[in-house]
Motif scaffolding. Structure first.
Motif, PDB file in Angstrom:
ATOM      1  N   TRP A  78      40.932  88.255  87.214  1.00  0.00           N
ATOM      2  CA  TRP A  78      40.571  86.432  87.078  1.00  0.00           C
ATOM      3  C   TRP A  78      39.509  86.510  85.945  1.00  0.00           C
ATOM      4  CZ3 TRP A  78      43.364  83.125  89.919  1.00  0.00           C
ATOM      5  CH2 TRP A  78      44.308  83.841  90.824  1.00  0.00           C
ATOM      6  N   TRP A  79      39.551  85.368  85.344  1.00  0.00           N
ATOM      7  CA  TRP A  79      38.601  85.046  84.470  1.00  0.00           C
ATOM      8  C   TRP A  79      38.875  83.571  83.689  1.00  0.00           C
ATOM      9  CZ3 TRP A  79      43.109  87.540  83.094  1.00  0.00           C
ATOM     10  CH2 TRP A  79      43.631  87.139  82.076  1.00  0.00           C
ATOM     11  N   THR A  80      37.914  82.843  83.133  1.00  0.00           N
ATOM     12  CA  THR A  80      38.032  81.579  82.719  1.00  0.00           C
ATOM     13  C   THR A  80      37.894  81.499  81.225  1.00  0.00           C
ATOM     14  OG1 THR A  80      35.793  80.901  83.233  1.00  0.00           O
ATOM     15  CG2 THR A  80      37.608  80.562  84.536  1.00  0.00           C
ATOM     16  N   PHE A 132      33.091  84.796  83.532  1.00  0.00           N
ATOM     17  CA  PHE A 132      33.496  84.604  84.829  1.00  0.00           C
ATOM     18  C   PHE A 132      33.039  85.677  85.937  1.00  0.00           C
ATOM     19  CE2 PHE A 132      36.669  84.925  88.367  1.00  0.00           C
ATOM     20  CZ  PHE A 132      36.405  83.630  89.116  1.00  0.00           C
ATOM     21  N   ASP A 133      32.199  85.312  86.756  1.00  0.00           N
ATOM     22  CA  ASP A 133      31.816  86.479  87.706  1.00  0.00           C
ATOM     23  C   ASP A 133      32.363  86.379  89.203  1.00  0.00           C
ATOM     24  OD1 ASP A 133      30.431  83.948  88.658  1.00  0.00           O
ATOM     25  OD2 ASP A 133      28.441  84.676  88.085  1.00  0.00           O
ATOM     26  N   GLY A 134      32.923  85.107  89.569  1.00  0.00           N
ATOM     27  CA  GLY A 134      33.724  85.000  90.715  1.00  0.00           C
ATOM     28  C   GLY A 134      32.796  84.224  91.610  1.00  0.00           C
ATOM     29  N   GLU A 148      41.199  75.891  85.998  1.00  0.00           N
ATOM     30  CA  GLU A 148      41.066  76.305  84.668  1.00  0.00           C
ATOM     31  C   GLU A 148      41.174  78.286  84.742  1.00  0.00           C
ATOM     32  OE1 GLU A 148      40.371  74.824  81.856  1.00  0.00           O
ATOM     33  OE2 GLU A 148      40.862  73.056  82.862  1.00  0.00           O
ATOM     34  N   PHE A 149      41.473  78.493  86.030  1.00  0.00           N
ATOM     35  CA  PHE A 149      41.647  80.013  86.119  1.00  0.00           C
ATOM     36  C   PHE A 149      42.535  80.495  85.181  1.00  0.00           C
ATOM     37  CE2 PHE A 149      40.552  80.205  90.816  1.00  0.00           C
ATOM     38  CZ  PHE A 149      39.041  80.479  90.617  1.00  0.00           C
ATOM     39  N   CYS A 150      42.173  81.517  84.526  1.00  0.00           N
ATOM     40  CA  CYS A 150      43.230  82.744  83.841  1.00  0.00           C
ATOM     41  C   CYS A 150      43.364  83.726  84.776  1.00  0.00           C
ATOM     42  CB  CYS A 150      42.887  82.981  82.374  1.00  0.00           C
ATOM     43  SG  CYS A 150      42.581  81.487  81.327  1.00  0.00           S
ATOM     44  N   TRP A 151      44.669  84.343  84.911  1.00  0.00           N
ATOM     45  CA  TRP A 151      44.765  85.586  85.713  1.00  0.00           C
ATOM     46  C   TRP A 151      45.971  86.354  85.087  1.00  0.00           C
ATOM     47  CZ3 TRP A 151      49.849  84.365  86.936  1.00  0.00           C
ATOM     48  CH2 TRP A 151      50.218  83.225  86.942  1.00  0.00           C
ATOM     49  N   LYS A 182      37.623  92.568  83.569  1.00  0.00           N
ATOM     50  CA  LYS A 182      37.444  91.377  84.381  1.00  0.00           C
ATOM     51  C   LYS A 182      37.160  91.565  86.152  1.00  0.00           C
ATOM     52  CE  LYS A 182      39.688  88.961  81.172  1.00  0.00           C
ATOM     53  NZ  LYS A 182      40.265  90.202  80.129  1.00  0.00           N
ATOM     54  N   HIS A 183      36.951  90.451  86.464  1.00  0.00           N
ATOM     55  CA  HIS A 183      36.728  90.316  87.992  1.00  0.00           C
ATOM     56  C   HIS A 183      38.019  90.763  88.603  1.00  0.00           C
ATOM     57  CE1 HIS A 183      35.648  88.606  91.856  1.00  0.00           C
ATOM     58  NE2 HIS A 183      36.953  87.897  91.964  1.00  0.00           N
TER      59      HIS A 183
END
Length: 212
Positions: free
Chosen positions: A85-87, A92-94, A102-105, A186-187
């Motif tokens: 997960w990221w933006t 993005f730290d969660g 706005e999430f990218c995954w 990524k997270h």
């Protein structure tokens, strides 16, 4: 009857951490992956990704039923769903979640080592015949090398993850490492429970952050 190989049981250090943080070196793992953007609770793109990931994974697993199982095939349990997960535009730290739209995954499911590009392409053909309206164009087979990470088991609602992540982040610093979340790393979440069958307060999710 021979027991089915269960990745969660055979690799407990990857899938069954305690609620106390730990350091782990994650080996190279083969995944079917799909990238997307949007709120996983509402967007059609995420729903399609789930259908494709599980459809392909079970097409490979059930290939034995038609006698087309690949070389090296063994009985196994399909591994759990995972997500990166990221933006865009910010780290993005969660913890600081402003707008889920706005999430990218990257959604992904681990595959056994006998799954080659040829096996993957065959599974796509099989699934296309079963579900011709399903969009398989974004699915890919990739070897993912995650490296050194810190991880922790979160028990509870997805919305309550920030408190667990704070514990993980404090542990990383105390252990002499630093968080290495970036465009490349990524997270990471691993979903051990089915939200349709398990109440939110009992959901089990592995949370993993890359470190250096």
């Amino acid at each position: 009857m021979t027991d089915k190989f269960d990745f969660k049981k055979e690799f407990k250090e990857l899938y069954m951490p305690k609620t106390k943080p730990m350091i782990i070196d994650v080996p190279e793992i083969i995944f079917i992956m799909i990238d997307g953007k949007g709120n996983p609770n509402t967007c059609k793109e995420y729903k399609n990704a789930m259908e494709v990931l599980y459809g392909l994974s079970y097409s490979i697993k059930m290939s034995k039923m038609s006698g087309t199982q690949p070389d090296g095939y063994f009985e196994y349990v399909v591994p759990p769903l995972e997500g990166l997960w990221w933006t865009n535009g910010e780290r993005f730290d969660g913890i600081h979640i402003k707008n889920k739209d706005e999430f990218c995954w990257t959604s992904m499911i681990r595959q056994p080592n006998f799954v080659t590009v040829e096996v993957f392409e065959t599974a796509k053909k099989v699934l296309t015949k079963k579900k011709p309206n399903l969009d398989l164009s974004l699915a890919r087979l990739e070897v993912f090398n995650e490296g050194k990470c810190a991880q922790i088991m979160h028990i509870g609602s997805f919305d309550d993850e920030p408190s667990t992540i704070k514990v993980l982040e404090e542990f990383i610093v105390e252990a002499g490492y630093q968080n290495d979340i970036s465009e490349k790393r990524k997270h990471h979440e691993i979903y051990l429970s089915d939200p349709r069958k398990v109440s939110s307060e009992k959901l089990k999710t592995v949370i993993r952050h890359p470190i250096v």
